[in-house]
Design an enzyme around this catalytic site. Structure first.
Site, PDB file in Angstrom:
ATOM      1  N   ASP A 161      -1.485   1.298   3.427  1.00  0.00           N
ATOM      2  CA  ASP A 161      -2.088   1.314   2.096  1.00  0.00           C
ATOM      3  C   ASP A 161      -1.855   2.631   1.368  1.00  0.00           C
ATOM      4  O   ASP A 161      -2.124   2.726   0.176  1.00  0.00           O
ATOM      5  CB  ASP A 161      -3.589   1.023   2.176  1.00  0.00           C
ATOM      6  CG  ASP A 161      -3.876  -0.458   2.381  1.00  0.00           C
ATOM      7  OD1 ASP A 161      -2.959  -1.281   2.183  1.00  0.00           O
ATOM      8  OD2 ASP A 161      -5.024  -0.788   2.739  1.00  0.00           O
ATOM      9  N   ARG A 207       5.262  -5.031  -2.427  1.00  0.00           N
ATOM     10  CA  ARG A 207       5.127  -3.595  -2.673  1.00  0.00           C
ATOM     11  C   ARG A 207       6.382  -2.774  -2.413  1.00  0.00           C
ATOM     12  O   ARG A 207       6.626  -1.797  -3.120  1.00  0.00           O
ATOM     13  CB  ARG A 207       3.949  -3.028  -1.879  1.00  0.00           C
ATOM     14  CG  ARG A 207       2.615  -3.455  -2.457  1.00  0.00           C
ATOM     15  CD  ARG A 207       1.456  -2.859  -1.700  1.00  0.00           C
ATOM     16  NE  ARG A 207       0.204  -3.168  -2.380  1.00  0.00           N
ATOM     17  CZ  ARG A 207      -0.983  -3.019  -1.825  1.00  0.00           C
ATOM     18  NH1 ARG A 207      -1.087  -2.550  -0.592  1.00  0.00           N
ATOM     19  NH2 ARG A 207      -2.072  -3.323  -2.512  1.00  0.00           N
ATOM     20  N   ARG A 234      -3.223  -0.331  -6.188  1.00  0.00           N
ATOM     21  CA  ARG A 234      -2.602   0.779  -5.451  1.00  0.00           C
ATOM     22  C   ARG A 234      -1.358   1.304  -6.163  1.00  0.00           C
ATOM     23  O   ARG A 234      -1.072   2.498  -6.130  1.00  0.00           O
ATOM     24  CB  ARG A 234      -2.303   0.382  -4.016  1.00  0.00           C
ATOM     25  CG  ARG A 234      -3.567   0.155  -3.216  1.00  0.00           C
ATOM     26  CD  ARG A 234      -3.328   0.160  -1.729  1.00  0.00           C
ATOM     27  NE  ARG A 234      -4.507  -0.313  -1.030  1.00  0.00           N
ATOM     28  CZ  ARG A 234      -5.591   0.418  -0.793  1.00  0.00           C
ATOM     29  NH1 ARG A 234      -5.633   1.659  -1.221  1.00  0.00           N
ATOM     30  NH2 ARG A 234      -6.611  -0.095  -0.142  1.00  0.00           N
TER      31      ARG A 234
END
Length: 119
Positions: free
Chosen positions: A23, A54, A95
């Protein structure tokens, strides 16, 4: 009230397996353009299945900022170059928004990330 932010005068690129702390991969990727030498992030293949894909998102936005990026199935290598100010897409992923907002601390002309995220 003002907040002062400072750090070391020099950052070094790193090679790291972020499997257990995936993360934070976007944060390291967003700081990599300011390092001396490449930064390699591995062990994060599973982040392709998060709020967004991501690894691809990081690679795309880093390239938008003028960085050299090599993408792997489980990560990426960022080769730093001069940062080109750009509007960053956050893919509605908090994020991504938080990490790439850090670029603005070193690149004052960097606009706030484009996002539909709400406060």
């Amino acid at each position: 009230m003002a907040t002062d932010v400072w750090g070391p005068t020099r950052l070094n690129g790193v090679e790291v397996d972020m499997r257990d702390i995936s993360d934070t991969a976007q944060t390291l990727a967003a700081l990599a353009p300011f390092a001396e030498g490449p930064t390699t992030i591995r062990g994060i293949a599973h982040v392709r299945l998060k709020e967004t894909e991501r690894i691809d998102a990081m690679a795309t936005e880093l390239r938008r900022l003028g960085q050299g990026v090599e993408e792997f199935p489980d990560g990426l290598r960022i080769t730093p170059a001069s940062v080109t100010p750009a509007a960053i897409t956050t893919y509605d992923d908090h994020r991504m928004a938080m990490a790439f907002a850090l670029v603005g601390l070193r690149c004052p002309r960097h606009p706030y990330p484009r996002s539909r995220l709400r406060e």
